[in-house]
Design an enzyme around this catalytic site. Structure first.
Site, short mmCIF file in Angstrom:
data_model
loop_
_atom_site.label_atom_id
_atom_site.label_comp_id
_atom_site.label_asym_id
_atom_site.label_seq_id
_atom_site.Cartn_x
_atom_site.Cartn_y
_atom_site.Cartn_z
N ALA A 1 0.85 -1.18 0.00
CA ALA A 1 0.00 0.00 0.00
C ALA A 1 0.89 1.24 0.00
CB ALA A 1 -0.92 0.00 1.22
N LYS A 2 0.31 2.37 -0.27
CA LYS A 2 1.03 3.64 -0.20
C LYS A 2 0.01 4.76 -0.11
CE LYS A 2 5.46 4.73 -0.16
NZ LYS A 2 6.50 3.95 0.52
#
Length: 425
Positions: A113-114
């Protein structure tokens, strides 16, 4: 100095294109079907939120925030939150995918994720940043969670911002929830060893690669591009292993001393000079890009994306490149570097020390118990060495570069996990 992830600035080449180029090549080698290609290519979730924030002048400004969860096949999403005016959805998508492959390479139970917010934190007060982080946390309340998606520091954020994020999340949930975020201050459940973890992983990767190339660290030289948290810690640890660091750089330019730079003095100078090397007299100042072309054995790009491209890759003299930054080499440069016989330890392996110790922090929070520093370092070193050896063996098996081998290893792990979970075939 607080921890921040290796960080890019806006670049002419799209980081998503570079990631997809390597992804596509690995998929072809593995011979995965189109259905699996589509499953692994498309992010599981992409969220865009508008964040109204009252600024110090009393006016309301609306910022745009992003969170991309690329995959949760191996576990909850994991990835940093960055504050930067150049943040785009494509950049966040690329970084989220890189996190998926990075976690798979080092065999920790996270998906990728980011997150990011398009803003310039250098032009904002601490109060404005705090209100922004708290607004972002509330906007992502349905996304974040210790078993769902676990943010961390990145460009423009550090332990302070993670403390605000944890506090806002905890208030909304009615209980202190340390495990919702990593990279926190030690007093709030942060882990020992987290600050230097990425630089330490870069060093372990570099020494492992030097063994394969039969380079003696005590006779080797190195240049480190980027002298923030990752670069400076990597430089110090390389020096401890016997490597002579002759070149360093930051936003102010590059500095070269063929007899070796006094790194302790450089770090002390930087820390007392608003965080930059401008005016440092312990080395000759040279053009920033020239650092990439120095006659050294090891080059560590630890600053930003796409600093090595098809336009300059041919001038690199190093025998070994170990990527401390995310995406420092564009896909267009890969063939040039491979043709020159330069070994590259790719970002999704070399800088995975940070997420490894983030995982340790999360585990400690879930246990309610802290590990001593020597145990953390010993375990993180073992994880990085094992990961390097696995990638090297994959490279030998498929007769490909370490970069492509890392993608093959990661994609095979994620796709196999998906099949075992009953999602396909």
């Amino acid at each position: 100095m607080s921890y921040t992830e290796p960080a890019p600035v806006p670049a002419a080449e799209n980081p998503l294109d570079s990631m997809m180029s390597r992804f596509n090549a690995a998929i072809r080698i593995l011979g995965l079907p189109d259905e699996m290609y589509d499953i692994l290519k498309v992010p599981a979730r992409q969220v865009i939120v508008g964040l109204p924030v009252t600024m110090d002048n009393g006016k309301i400004k609306v910022f745009e925030g992003y969170r991309v969860i690329h995959s949760t096949i191996l576990g909850p999403g994991k990835g940093g939150v960055r504050l930067d005016p150049g943040v785009t959805l494509d950049e966040v998508r690329a970084l989220a995918a890189w996190m998926t492959w990075k976690c798979a390479v080092v065999d920790i139970p996270y998906g990728g994720a980011k997150g990011g917010i398009a803003c310039n934190p250098r032009e904002m007060s601490a109060g404005e940043i705090e209100r922004l982080i708290r607004a972002y946390t509330l906007g992502m309340m349905d996304i974040f969670g210790p078993d769902k998606d676990i943010p961390a520091p990145d460009m423009g954020t550090g332990p302070r911002e993670m403390a605000w994020l944890m506090d806002e999340y905890s208030k909304a949930k009615g209980m202190t929830t340390q495990a919702v975020v990593t990279g926190k201050p030690l007093v709030l459940g942060g882990s020992l060893g987290r600050t230097e973890a990425t630089g330490r992983g870069v060093t372990v990767s570099a020494i492992s690669a030097m063994e394969k190339l039969k380079l003696n660290p005590y006779r080797a030289t190195a240049a480190v591009q980027g002298f923030g948290n990752v670069g400076s810690n990597a430089a110090l640890l390389l020096k401890e292993r016997g490597v002579t660091v002759t070149g360093i750089s930051d936003v102010s330019g590059a500095y070269y001393n063929d007899k070796g730079i006094d790194l302790e003095k450089a770090i002390e100078y930087r820390n007392n000079n608003k965080g930059i090397l401008e005016g440092f007299t312990g080395a000759e100042k040279i053009e920033a890009e020239e650092l990439l072309f120095l006659p050294v054995d090891l080059l560590v790009p630890a600053a930003k994306e796409d600093v090595i491209t098809k336009h300059n890759a041919g001038r690199i003299q190093a025998k070994l490149i170990v990527e401390g930054a995310n995406g420092p080499t564009s896909a267009t440069a890969d063939d040039i570097i491979n043709d020159k016989g330069i070994m590259v330890v790719p970002d999704i392996l070399a800088n995975a020390g940070g997420v490894t110790v983030s995982y340790f922090e999360w585990v400690q929070n879930r246990m309610g118990y802290k590990w001593p520093l020597d145990r953390i370092n010993r375990r993180s070193d073992r994880v990085m060495k094992d990961a390097f050896n696995n990638v090297y063996e994959t490279s030998e098996k498929y007769k490909v570069s370490l970069r492509l081998a890392a993608y093959i290893l990661a994609i095979d792990k994620v796709s196999s996990s998906y099949k075992f979970r009953g999602g396909y075939g």
